[in-house]
Scaffold this motif. Structure first.
Motif, PDB file in Angstrom:
ATOM      1  N   TRP A 199      -5.396  -1.402   5.065  1.00  0.00           N
ATOM      2  CA  TRP A 199      -6.709  -1.109   5.641  1.00  0.00           C
ATOM      3  C   TRP A 199      -6.838   0.371   5.971  1.00  0.00           C
ATOM      4  O   TRP A 199      -7.846   1.010   5.637  1.00  0.00           O
ATOM      5  CB  TRP A 199      -6.912  -1.971   6.882  1.00  0.00           C
ATOM      6  N   ALA A 200      -5.815   0.941   6.598  1.00  0.00           N
ATOM      7  CA  ALA A 200      -5.868   2.356   6.962  1.00  0.00           C
ATOM      8  C   ALA A 200      -5.937   3.237   5.720  1.00  0.00           C
ATOM      9  O   ALA A 200      -6.685   4.226   5.678  1.00  0.00           O
ATOM     10  CB  ALA A 200      -4.650   2.725   7.810  1.00  0.00           C
ATOM     11  N   LEU A 201      -5.162   2.893   4.686  1.00  0.00           N
ATOM     12  CA  LEU A 201      -5.183   3.681   3.456  1.00  0.00           C
ATOM     13  C   LEU A 201      -6.542   3.588   2.771  1.00  0.00           C
ATOM     14  O   LEU A 201      -7.062   4.580   2.255  1.00  0.00           O
ATOM     15  CB  LEU A 201      -4.088   3.192   2.506  1.00  0.00           C
ATOM     16  N   ALA A 202      -7.119   2.402   2.762  1.00  0.00           N
ATOM     17  CA  ALA A 202      -8.431   2.244   2.135  1.00  0.00           C
ATOM     18  C   ALA A 202      -9.494   3.046   2.872  1.00  0.00           C
ATOM     19  O   ALA A 202     -10.347   3.695   2.256  1.00  0.00           O
ATOM     20  CB  ALA A 202      -8.809   0.763   2.088  1.00  0.00           C
ATOM     21  N   LEU A 203      -9.437   3.040   4.204  1.00  0.00           N
ATOM     22  CA  LEU A 203     -10.431   3.789   4.972  1.00  0.00           C
ATOM     23  C   LEU A 203     -10.295   5.290   4.756  1.00  0.00           C
ATOM     24  O   LEU A 203     -11.300   6.013   4.750  1.00  0.00           O
ATOM     25  CB  LEU A 203     -10.295   3.467   6.460  1.00  0.00           C
TER      26      LEU A 203
END
Length: 437
Positions: A199-203
């Motif tokens: 999730w953090a990488l996608a954001l």
């Protein structure tokens, strides 16, 4: 009195599921001395005719540093999950396969556990409490207890025994008997210290795209599509490993139709609760009808059950999949039930939409950026599906109809959840009923 102290304290804990309802009664079901100043307690909380059980590590004779929230319970009692001087008992118990009263501490064959490490509570979780020991182990305490072996423990240990890939190595667990069933209280796995959650990488990728208006999603510096492809490959490989480790089956076309009928019932409930969905409900109804018209035998197997970008971690070498517990709040029997692996695929596709759109909630340029959000989501959805196929995932052309229906069923659940909990995010699942995919 301890029960009175716990009654006042538990309602303020993030992992307590009965918030907003008065507690009619709280009973201590089990109280086991684990060490001086440390007790393991299981309580029953009665609310409006329902009963939930919870576990806690109860510290006594609280040192001054634990006389604060959330650790402080009252008088000399505190939540000992926060006390690294006491939680070493958990590792030691697993390392030595101890039995302490009704509690059984176990480790996997062939593993050794370093009992010298000190613990630290992670603050990110809500339904459980995780203790990180050094940079080596993470021990998850399942606060709300459901009789039976936790699906995550069952799946991860089975895959580890087959040298499965894309999982965090399990080390041990704690169990007891509830209602005559062996019940998982906690499990310890490898801690992925040098990793980032999906999730953090996608954001990061989405923020980069939104800050570079002249570039496409594939040209922006934060392009995530290569990672989406690798994640698709990893997902297919884990599905293959699950099919090898657990029983598989094939359900008849009539069962598929009954499944779709259940989709329709859930949609009707969502429409009743969120009237804004009514004008778009026909999109889902038509998708469900198409599945019924072409229904045929469907292979089913064990799946993740609650698959999204927050359940995966990117290590320096690969993707690791976590939290095989299934849908939170569902009975263990339902979480262990066989399902189409496309259910996990649909969950991840919905997660890409969430990653692309949730930053638009309060963005001043939301209207201008919305097409870019669609572009990012579509690029990563297609990359994930390509990776899933490349990894051996069964994804035939005719499966698109079922996959679309599974996505919309998930989106209907999301509509209700967001309306109840995060109204400013309601636009995200609502968009699933407006896009022509």
């Amino acid at each position: 009195m301890l029960t009175e102290l716990l009654t006042g304290w538990i309602t303020h804990q993030r992992w307590f599921a009965g918030k907003g309802r008065p507690i009619d009664n709280l009973v201590v079901d089990s109280d086991v001395q684990l060490a001086p100043r440390l007790r393991h307690v299981i309580i029953s909380v009665h609310q409006a005719g329902a009963c939930d059980r919870y576990q806690l590590l109860l510290g006594t004779d609280a040192p001054d540093e634990y006389r604060f929230k959330p650790a402080h319970i009252g008088e000399d009692y505190y939540d000992a999950a926060y006390d690294a001087d006491l939680t070493c008992v958990l590792l030691t118990g697993m390392a030595e396969n101890r039995d302490l009263g009704p509690l059984r501490f176990r480790h996997l064959d062939g593993v050794e556990i370093n009992t010298s490490l000190r613990s630290l509570v992670l603050n990110a979780e809500q339904s459980n409490t995780s203790l990180v020991y050094g940079d080596t182990y993470i021990c998850k305490l399942f606060r709300r207890l459901t009789p039976g072996v936790n699906p995550e423990l069952e799946i991860v240990t089975a895959l580890a025994r087959r040298d499965g890939t894309h999982i965090a190595r399990p080390y041990g667990w704690i169990e007891t008997d509830l209602d005559g069933e062996p019940t998982t209280l906690a499990m310890t796995q490898e801690f992925l210290s040098n990793s980032n959650d999906g999730w953090a990488l996608a954001l990061t990728s989405v923020r980069d795209l939104y800050g570079t208006l002249e570039c496409s999603a594939s040209e922006a510096g934060g392009d995530f599509s290569a990672e989406s492809f690798r994640l698709g490959v990893a997902t297919a490989q884990v599905h293959h490993e699950l099919a090898a480790a657990f029983p598989v089956d094939v359900i008849e076309s009539q069962e598929v139709k009954r499944m779709v009928e259940e989709f329709g019932r859930r949609l009707a409930v969502a429409v009743a609760e969120v009237p804004e969905l009514r004008e778009h409900a026909h999109v889902a109804e038509e998708a469900y009808q198409r599945v019924s018209e072409v229904a045929r035998e469907m292979p089913v197997q064990r799946v993740h059950g609650d698959y999204h970008l927050g359940q995966v971690m990117r290590t320096p070498t690969d993707w690791i999949i976590l939290d095989f517990e299934g849908e939170p709040g569902q009975p263990i029997a339902e979480r262990r039930a066989l399902a189409s692996p496309l259910r996990d695929v649909a969950g991840m596709l919905r997660s890409f939409d969430y990653a692309a759109r949730h930053l638009l909630a309060d963005h001043v340029d939301a209207d201008e950026l919305r097409p870019r959000a669609v572009e990012w989501a579509e690029l990563n959805r297609s990359s994930f599906l390509a990776g899933y196929s490349a990894g051996g995932g069964h994804l035939r052309a005719e499966d698109a109809v079922l996959l679309r229906a599974l996505e919309l069923d998930k989106a209907a659940y999301e509509v209700v959840y967001e309306a109840r909990n995060r109204p400013t995010w309601l636009h995200i699942p609502m968009a699933a009923f407006q896009l022509d995919r």
